[in-house]
Design a protein around this motif. Structure first.
Motif, mmCIF file in Angstrom:
data_model
loop_
_atom_site.group_PDB
_atom_site.id
_atom_site.type_symbol
_atom_site.label_atom_id
_atom_site.label_comp_id
_atom_site.label_asym_id
_atom_site.label_seq_id
_atom_site.Cartn_x
_atom_site.Cartn_y
_atom_site.Cartn_z
ATOM 1 N N ILE A 4 0.857 -1.251 -0.210
ATOM 2 C CA ILE A 4 -0.027 -0.230 -0.016
ATOM 3 C C ILE A 4 0.897 1.071 0.118
ATOM 4 C CG2 ILE A 4 -1.563 1.342 1.328
ATOM 5 C CD1 ILE A 4 -3.060 -1.322 2.304
ATOM 6 N N VAL A 5 0.660 2.162 -1.106
ATOM 7 C CA VAL A 5 1.889 2.903 -1.283
ATOM 8 C C VAL A 5 1.320 4.430 -1.223
ATOM 9 C CG1 VAL A 5 3.438 3.712 -2.984
ATOM 10 C CG2 VAL A 5 3.128 1.644 -2.854
ATOM 11 N N PHE A 6 1.756 5.315 -0.598
ATOM 12 C CA PHE A 6 1.429 6.881 -0.614
ATOM 13 C C PHE A 6 2.040 7.294 -1.811
ATOM 14 C CE2 PHE A 6 3.555 11.009 0.933
ATOM 15 C CZ PHE A 6 2.345 11.739 0.543
ATOM 16 N N GLU A 7 1.256 7.635 -2.919
ATOM 17 C CA GLU A 7 1.795 8.080 -4.281
ATOM 18 C C GLU A 7 2.172 9.761 -4.541
ATOM 19 O OE1 GLU A 7 2.662 6.044 -6.576
ATOM 20 O OE2 GLU A 7 1.577 4.367 -6.426
ATOM 21 N N ASN A 8 1.053 10.381 -3.620
ATOM 22 C CA ASN A 8 1.062 11.877 -3.721
ATOM 23 C C ASN A 8 0.286 12.593 -2.762
ATOM 24 O OD1 ASN A 8 2.038 14.315 -4.831
ATOM 25 N ND2 ASN A 8 1.359 13.864 -6.991
ATOM 26 N N PHE A 9 0.488 13.503 -2.422
ATOM 27 C CA PHE A 9 -0.166 14.479 -1.355
ATOM 28 C C PHE A 9 -1.615 14.726 -2.032
ATOM 29 C CE2 PHE A 9 4.255 15.946 -1.028
ATOM 30 C CZ PHE A 9 4.418 15.492 0.339
ATOM 31 N N LYS A 10 -2.576 14.726 -0.890
ATOM 32 C CA LYS A 10 -3.847 14.780 -1.186
ATOM 33 C C LYS A 10 -4.447 13.818 -1.998
ATOM 34 C CE LYS A 10 -4.075 18.668 1.387
ATOM 35 N NZ LYS A 10 -4.719 18.884 2.613
ATOM 36 N N SER A 40 -2.237 8.921 11.632
ATOM 37 C CA SER A 40 -0.906 9.674 11.374
ATOM 38 C C SER A 40 -0.672 9.387 9.899
ATOM 39 C CB SER A 40 0.485 9.296 12.102
ATOM 40 O OG SER A 40 0.177 9.602 13.232
ATOM 41 N N ASP A 41 -1.066 7.987 9.231
ATOM 42 C CA ASP A 41 -1.026 7.713 8.182
ATOM 43 C C ASP A 41 -1.954 8.542 6.965
ATOM 44 O OD1 ASP A 41 0.792 5.777 8.429
ATOM 45 O OD2 ASP A 41 -0.696 4.012 8.773
ATOM 46 N N ASP A 47 -3.751 15.377 4.776
ATOM 47 C CA ASP A 47 -3.777 16.415 5.364
ATOM 48 C C ASP A 47 -2.270 17.380 4.878
ATOM 49 O OD1 ASP A 47 -5.736 15.877 6.854
ATOM 50 O OD2 ASP A 47 -4.893 15.453 8.908
ATOM 51 N N PHE A 48 -1.258 16.614 4.787
ATOM 52 C CA PHE A 48 -0.099 17.524 4.377
ATOM 53 C C PHE A 48 -0.224 17.653 3.009
ATOM 54 C CE2 PHE A 48 1.752 14.912 8.292
ATOM 55 C CZ PHE A 48 2.189 16.396 9.077
#
Length: 348
Positions: A4-10, A40-41, A47-48
């Motif tokens: 499970i990957v965080f690809e980009n903000f928002k 936090s994830d 959020d950031f």
């Protein structure tokens, strides 16, 4: 392997194929047993914004609450046996400043120039089939269940650190502790307070089922509402609480905590909802302090595992397969979880 990957903000994370990692010098490859889904994830991907303080540059695999079995070790690593279970201390500092030397990577003096904050926080985390971890960041679990243990690396360590610092305020008879917010951290906070102190534990939340769980762990509960502070003070005989732990951190909950304080009490804000509080000399109880804490030390994580193995604390988890891991985040954001979501990449 799948992750499970965080690809980009928002942008909501994706379940995708990535390359299986190889342990570098001083590292261990873990076959992931469990990875906890944390608010936090959600903050990382929802959020950031790019460039904001605390923002971690994508892409990377999410998951900073991890446990697993030793699969392979890197150069220079010994003392580990394949198949043994470990809990992961998530923060990774420079490992040579004063804070890191005492095992408190969360307060690393070189945080501003480090390439990432930790496992699953800028560096690939445990929401995957495998994860690499510095050997120094592994805490042995022995024969304890590693899947249910996964949230202890944050949801257990964070309240433990805050409570341990407040123990002098709770030593002796007739002491009172207040827990505000009965999510995963708050529930474990009640258990830790009950195990480590003789204080009367008061717990407050808006959810009846959450308060029922806290009562089962030994707390006296007070529902949120206009008479919340008055009820808390009534339980304490009017003096207020000796230590308060706010696991929400909103303006309203900080206000409740501070208005419930006794003279010389300690109020610790653990939640990061961003609330503020207006202090006044004439309204603050004498020598009552308000402070904050962040995560904890690797030594304290060893102590948390000791409590887990002794049956003193038991995290309540809801298990998800990796295929359904994105549902864990959807339910987390929607407020539909009554336990800590743990993704189990390799099945039961």
């Amino acid at each position: 392997m799948r992750a499970i990957v965080f690809e980009n903000f928002k942008t909501f994370p994706t379940l995708t194929d990535v390359q299986k990692p190889t342990p570098g010098p001083g590292e261990v490859l873990l076959k992931v047993a469990g990875a906890g889904a944390c608010h936090s994830d959600v903050a990382i991907y929802d959020d950031f914004e790019e460039g904001a303080p605390g923002a971690q540059k994508p892409p990377f695999v999410l998951g900073h609450e991890n446990s697993g079995w030793v699969e392979e070790v890197g150069e220079g690593v010994d003392g580990f046996t394949k198949g043994d279970a470990y809990l992961v201390y998530g923060p990774i500092g420079c490992q040579h400043c004063r804070a890191c030397s005492r095992g408190q990577d969360t307060y690393c003096e070189n945080a501003a120039t480090n390439p990432y904050m930790g496992v699953g926080l800028g560096r690939d985390g445990g929401m995957a089939e495998y994860v690499t971890v510095p050997a120094r960041n592994l805490v042995p679990l022995g024969d304890a269940d590693p899947i249910d243990a996964a949230p202890l690396s944050d949801a257990g360590l964070t309240p433990y650190h805050a409570i341990k610092l407040a123990l002098p305020h709770l030593a002796g008879g007739g002491r009172f502790a207040l827990v505000i917010g009965l999510g995963g951290l708050g529930q474990l906070g009640v258990q830790i307070l009950t195990a480590l102190t003789g204080a009367t534990v008061i717990a407050t939340d808006m959810k009846e089922d959450a308060m029922a769980k806290a009562e089962a762990a030994g707390a006296i509960t007070v529902p949120g509402g206009p008479d919340q502070v008055a009820r808390i003070r009534e339980i304490t005989g009017g003096k207020g609480v000796d230590a308060a732990f706010d696991f929400v951190g909103a303006a309203g909950t900080v206000k409740v905590a501070m208005e419930s304080m006794a003279v010389k009490g300690r109020c610790t804000i653990v939640g990061i909802a961003g609330g503020s509080f207006e202090w006044s000399f004439f309204t603050n109880p004498y020598e009552a302090t308000i402070t904050n804490t962040y995560w904890g030390t690797i030594e304290e994580l060893h102590e948390v595992v000791d409590m887990y193995r002794a049956g003193q604390i038991t995290p309540e988890v809801e298990r998800f397969t990796l295929d359904n891991g994105l549902d864990a985040y959807r339910k987390l954001q929607a407020g539909e979880l009554s336990a800590r979501a743990v993704v189990v990449p390799h099945g039961e």
